[in-house]
Motif scaffolding. Structure first.
Motif, PDB file in Angstrom:
ATOM      1  N   LEU A 111      45.849  69.604  90.589  1.00  0.00           N
ATOM      2  CA  LEU A 111      44.898  69.255  91.495  1.00  0.00           C
ATOM      3  C   LEU A 111      43.440  69.777  91.021  1.00  0.00           C
ATOM      4  CD1 LEU A 111      46.396  69.137  94.992  1.00  0.00           C
ATOM      5  CD2 LEU A 111      46.422  67.073  93.268  1.00  0.00           C
ATOM      6  N   HIS A 112      42.303  69.118  91.189  1.00  0.00           N
ATOM      7  CA  HIS A 112      41.098  69.463  90.978  1.00  0.00           C
ATOM      8  C   HIS A 112      40.700  70.919  91.895  1.00  0.00           C
ATOM      9  CE1 HIS A 112      40.086  67.056  94.494  1.00  0.00           C
ATOM     10  NE2 HIS A 112      38.784  67.774  94.366  1.00  0.00           N
ATOM     11  N   THR A 113      41.203  70.714  93.076  1.00  0.00           N
ATOM     12  CA  THR A 113      40.982  71.958  94.014  1.00  0.00           C
ATOM     13  C   THR A 113      41.611  73.100  93.756  1.00  0.00           C
ATOM     14  OG1 THR A 113      42.756  71.102  95.281  1.00  0.00           O
ATOM     15  CG2 THR A 113      40.734  70.337  96.251  1.00  0.00           C
ATOM     16  N   GLU A 114      42.866  73.104  92.811  1.00  0.00           N
ATOM     17  CA  GLU A 114      43.625  74.198  92.282  1.00  0.00           C
ATOM     18  C   GLU A 114      42.830  74.806  91.143  1.00  0.00           C
ATOM     19  OE1 GLU A 114      48.151  72.387  93.182  1.00  0.00           O
ATOM     20  OE2 GLU A 114      47.223  72.286  91.279  1.00  0.00           O
ATOM     21  N   ALA A 115      42.063  74.114  90.331  1.00  0.00           N
ATOM     22  CA  ALA A 115      41.606  74.382  89.172  1.00  0.00           C
ATOM     23  C   ALA A 115      40.276  75.261  89.756  1.00  0.00           C
ATOM     24  CB  ALA A 115      41.210  73.294  88.208  1.00  0.00           C
ATOM     25  N   VAL A 116      39.792  74.579  90.694  1.00  0.00           N
ATOM     26  CA  VAL A 116      38.133  75.079  91.037  1.00  0.00           C
ATOM     27  C   VAL A 116      38.523  76.492  91.715  1.00  0.00           C
ATOM     28  CG1 VAL A 116      36.569  75.286  92.999  1.00  0.00           C
ATOM     29  CG2 VAL A 116      37.139  73.156  91.629  1.00  0.00           C
ATOM     30  N   ALA A 117      39.970  76.796  92.374  1.00  0.00           N
ATOM     31  CA  ALA A 117      40.319  78.165  92.867  1.00  0.00           C
ATOM     32  C   ALA A 117      40.383  79.129  91.512  1.00  0.00           C
ATOM     33  CB  ALA A 117      41.322  77.823  93.561  1.00  0.00           C
ATOM     34  N   VAL A 118      41.136  78.731  90.522  1.00  0.00           N
ATOM     35  CA  VAL A 118      41.248  79.460  89.356  1.00  0.00           C
ATOM     36  C   VAL A 118      39.906  79.948  88.828  1.00  0.00           C
ATOM     37  CG1 VAL A 118      42.273  79.645  86.993  1.00  0.00           C
ATOM     38  CG2 VAL A 118      43.497  78.543  89.138  1.00  0.00           C
ATOM     39  N   ILE A 119      39.005  78.882  88.641  1.00  0.00           N
ATOM     40  CA  ILE A 119      37.797  79.224  87.927  1.00  0.00           C
ATOM     41  C   ILE A 119      37.034  80.169  88.737  1.00  0.00           C
ATOM     42  CG2 ILE A 119      35.584  78.131  87.330  1.00  0.00           C
ATOM     43  CD1 ILE A 119      37.382  75.595  86.578  1.00  0.00           C
ATOM     44  N   ALA A 120      36.974  80.020  90.108  1.00  0.00           N
ATOM     45  CA  ALA A 120      36.321  80.887  90.883  1.00  0.00           C
ATOM     46  C   ALA A 120      36.769  82.226  91.009  1.00  0.00           C
ATOM     47  CB  ALA A 120      36.412  80.348  92.368  1.00  0.00           C
ATOM     48  N   GLY A 167      49.106  76.528  91.727  1.00  0.00           N
ATOM     49  CA  GLY A 167      48.667  75.720  92.752  1.00  0.00           C
ATOM     50  C   GLY A 167      49.722  75.472  94.188  1.00  0.00           C
ATOM     51  N   ILE A 168      49.607  74.398  94.605  1.00  0.00           N
ATOM     52  CA  ILE A 168      50.306  74.215  96.038  1.00  0.00           C
ATOM     53  C   ILE A 168      51.723  73.684  95.727  1.00  0.00           C
ATOM     54  CG2 ILE A 168      48.001  74.098  97.168  1.00  0.00           C
ATOM     55  CD1 ILE A 168      48.752  70.907  97.031  1.00  0.00           C
ATOM     56  N   GLY A 169      52.425  73.979  97.064  1.00  0.00           N
ATOM     57  CA  GLY A 169      53.960  73.558  97.280  1.00  0.00           C
ATOM     58  C   GLY A 169      54.350  73.187  98.545  1.00  0.00           C
ATOM     59  N   TRP A 218      46.059  72.166 104.746  1.00  0.00           N
ATOM     60  CA  TRP A 218      46.405  73.626 104.236  1.00  0.00           C
ATOM     61  C   TRP A 218      45.989  73.620 102.694  1.00  0.00           C
ATOM     62  CZ3 TRP A 218      47.579  78.121 106.739  1.00  0.00           C
ATOM     63  CH2 TRP A 218      47.605  78.260 108.233  1.00  0.00           C
ATOM     64  N   GLN A 219      45.695  72.630 102.074  1.00  0.00           N
ATOM     65  CA  GLN A 219      45.830  72.741 100.500  1.00  0.00           C
ATOM     66  C   GLN A 219      44.958  73.488  99.970  1.00  0.00           C
ATOM     67  OE1 GLN A 219      45.896  68.758  98.691  1.00  0.00           O
ATOM     68  NE2 GLN A 219      47.964  68.264  99.759  1.00  0.00           N
ATOM     69  N   LEU A 220      43.750  73.736 100.614  1.00  0.00           N
ATOM     70  CA  LEU A 220      42.657  74.415  99.967  1.00  0.00           C
ATOM     71  C   LEU A 220      42.973  75.785 100.015  1.00  0.00           C
ATOM     72  CD1 LEU A 220      39.441  72.616 101.107  1.00  0.00           C
ATOM     73  CD2 LEU A 220      40.504  72.415  98.854  1.00  0.00           C
ATOM     74  N   TYR A 221      43.369  76.324 101.150  1.00  0.00           N
ATOM     75  CA  TYR A 221      43.678  77.722 101.303  1.00  0.00           C
ATOM     76  C   TYR A 221      44.935  78.048 100.708  1.00  0.00           C
ATOM     77  CZ  TYR A 221      43.882  82.303 103.577  1.00  0.00           C
ATOM     78  OH  TYR A 221      43.972  83.559 103.876  1.00  0.00           O
ATOM     79  N   ALA A 222      45.822  77.251 100.483  1.00  0.00           N
ATOM     80  CA  ALA A 222      47.004  77.500  99.634  1.00  0.00           C
ATOM     81  C   ALA A 222      46.808  77.586  98.368  1.00  0.00           C
ATOM     82  CB  ALA A 222      48.328  76.357  99.984  1.00  0.00           C
ATOM     83  N   ALA A 227      44.144  78.676  97.138  1.00  0.00           N
ATOM     84  CA  ALA A 227      43.227  80.020  96.964  1.00  0.00           C
ATOM     85  C   ALA A 227      44.434  81.317  96.800  1.00  0.00           C
ATOM     86  CB  ALA A 227      42.290  80.239  98.045  1.00  0.00           C
ATOM     87  N   THR A 228      45.398  81.139  97.965  1.00  0.00           N
ATOM     88  CA  THR A 228      46.125  82.098  97.878  1.00  0.00           C
ATOM     89  C   THR A 228      47.056  82.459  96.566  1.00  0.00           C
ATOM     90  OG1 THR A 228      47.875  80.908  99.020  1.00  0.00           O
ATOM     91  CG2 THR A 228      46.252  82.304 100.157  1.00  0.00           C
ATOM     92  N   ALA A 229      47.621  81.044  95.802  1.00  0.00           N
ATOM     93  CA  ALA A 229      48.397  81.094  94.646  1.00  0.00           C
ATOM     94  C   ALA A 229      47.601  81.682  93.674  1.00  0.00           C
ATOM     95  CB  ALA A 229      48.863  79.755  94.557  1.00  0.00           C
ATOM     96  N   THR A 230      46.305  81.370  93.454  1.00  0.00           N
ATOM     97  CA  THR A 230      45.291  81.904  92.576  1.00  0.00           C
ATOM     98  C   THR A 230      45.191  83.294  92.753  1.00  0.00           C
ATOM     99  OG1 THR A 230      44.043  79.775  92.404  1.00  0.00           O
ATOM    100  CG2 THR A 230      43.013  81.622  91.472  1.00  0.00           C
ATOM    101  N   ALA A 231      44.714  83.831  93.967  1.00  0.00           N
ATOM    102  CA  ALA A 231      45.044  85.360  94.189  1.00  0.00           C
ATOM    103  C   ALA A 231      46.020  86.242  93.728  1.00  0.00           C
ATOM    104  CB  ALA A 231      44.990  85.572  95.641  1.00  0.00           C
ATOM    105  N   PHE A 232      47.338  85.585  93.783  1.00  0.00           N
ATOM    106  CA  PHE A 232      48.411  86.085  93.399  1.00  0.00           C
ATOM    107  C   PHE A 232      48.560  86.093  91.660  1.00  0.00           C
ATOM    108  CE2 PHE A 232      52.756  86.578  91.588  1.00  0.00           C
ATOM    109  CZ  PHE A 232      53.170  87.441  92.431  1.00  0.00           C
TER     110      PHE A 232
END
Length: 353
Positions: free
Chosen positions: A17-26, A90-92, A249-253, A255-260
């Protein structure tokens, strides 16, 4: 600092998802300029680094999900870059069970157990083991990583957890009451992550599969990747893979995956991501340039060697451009009739053929 080339990127991250990619780029320490893709590679890439590692990031096409599109993106990435290890970030959907008290915003990691699960690259398994030891001794600084994300992109501070949809219309006898945790610290769960081409929304089916296979999370992209794109799957939990699936919860999830993922990469040793022939050629070229200058015969020879390696890898357009530079340098330094100049012309002709 010399500009980055495709050979500098050996770690690939794929998001659905684009929201997942945005989190990684950030989460990047430093974004890098875009590089031109191969002519037959339709992927859109983002580039940057975390710590000592250069990363190339790709996202599935808008509205198209599942493990077949993910495999296509991964194959394109591997043709364009010398990828050694990969991450699916990403999310799951989490699986509630007596064995794992997994909650919304927690993190699920695809660690193979028993005879189940594909094996990620050794470099990632070593890093994962080191991180788990660090977790016992000092904890995993996920909140610090999330703070880094918010500082890099203040708009990401909106990635906060909110109240989800309720089960008010369900049979109250079937509602699972979760005891409140003593702390709000995110938890990380390791085990089998199940993948399928459709979103898992059926609670009974989910429970049957999870119990039989020891699954902690369901997702949609990773199943067909492992054979050709060895990777570790990292999923932030955004729902429980049932009919109450929602996007709150997708946006926050994500973000937490990317943090890990950011923290995990800090445990990956640079030397474990082995140098490719292209990188060795680049190192030799950089050294000759700094020691002898751009027009020294040794430097020009190093350029020719790099062009040859690119040609052997099938990167014809890159090889052609470099061989043209070699030919121009040989003409200006040695003259048009020098044997090395004639050899450069022959190499260019071979690439054109």
């Amino acid at each position: 600092m010399a500009p980055h080339t495709k050979e500098h990127y050996q770690i690939g991250i794929i998001c659905a998802l684009h929201t997942e990619a945005v989190a990684v780029i950030a989460m990047l320490d430093e974004p890098h300029p875009k590089l031109a893709s191969q002519k037959d590679d339709p992927n859109d890439y983002s580039f940057g680094c975390i710590g000592v590692h250069n990363l190339v990031i790709a996202c599935l096409l808008a509205g198209i999900m599942g493990n077949t599109p993910a495999m296509t993106v991964a194959n394109n990435m591997k043709r364009s870059f010398p990828i050694k290890i990969g991450l699916m970030v990403g999310i799951g959907g989490g699986v509630l069970s007596k064995r794992s008290d997994i909650r919304l915003r927690d993190i699920a990691i695809s660690q193979p157990t028993g005879s189940h699960g594909d094996k990620p690259p050794i470099a990632l398994l070593n890093a994962l083991q080191s991180l788990k030891i660090h977790d016992i001794n000092k904890g995993i600084p996920l909140e610090d990583a999330l703070t880094t994300m918010a500082m890099n992109n203040p708009r990401m501070s909106a990635y906060d957890h909110l109240a989800g949809e309720t089960c008010e219309d369900c049979d109250v006898k079937e509602v699972i009451e979760q005891k409140a945790r003593k702390t709000t610290t995110l938890r990380v769960f390791y085990g089998n992550i199940a993948s399928r081409n459709q979103v898992m929304k059926h609670g009974i089916t989910q429970d049957q599969i999870a119990k039989k296979e020891g699954v902690i999370c369901f997702e949609m992209e990773a199943a067909r990747l492992m054979d050709n794109f060895p990777c570790l799957v990292i999923r932030g939990i955004c729902d429980y893979a049932d009919l109450h699936k929602n996007k709150i919860w997708q946006l926050y999830a994500a973000a937490t995956a990317t943090a890990f993922a950011r923290i995990l990469l800090s445990f990956v040793k640079k030397q474990e991501v082995a140098d490719t022939p292209e990188q060795l050629d680049l190192q030799v070229l950089d050294l000759w340039k700094s020691v002898l200058g751009e027009k020294h015969p040794n430097t020009i020879l190093a350029m020719a060697n790099l062009a040859l390696t690119w040609s052997q890898q099938g990167w014809s357009s890159e090889a052609e451009q470099l061989e043209l530079q070699v030919l121009d340098l040989q003409k200006s330094v040695l003259g048009e009739k020098h044997p090395d100049t004639i050899l450069a012309m022959a190499n260019l002709a071979s690439t054109w053929h």
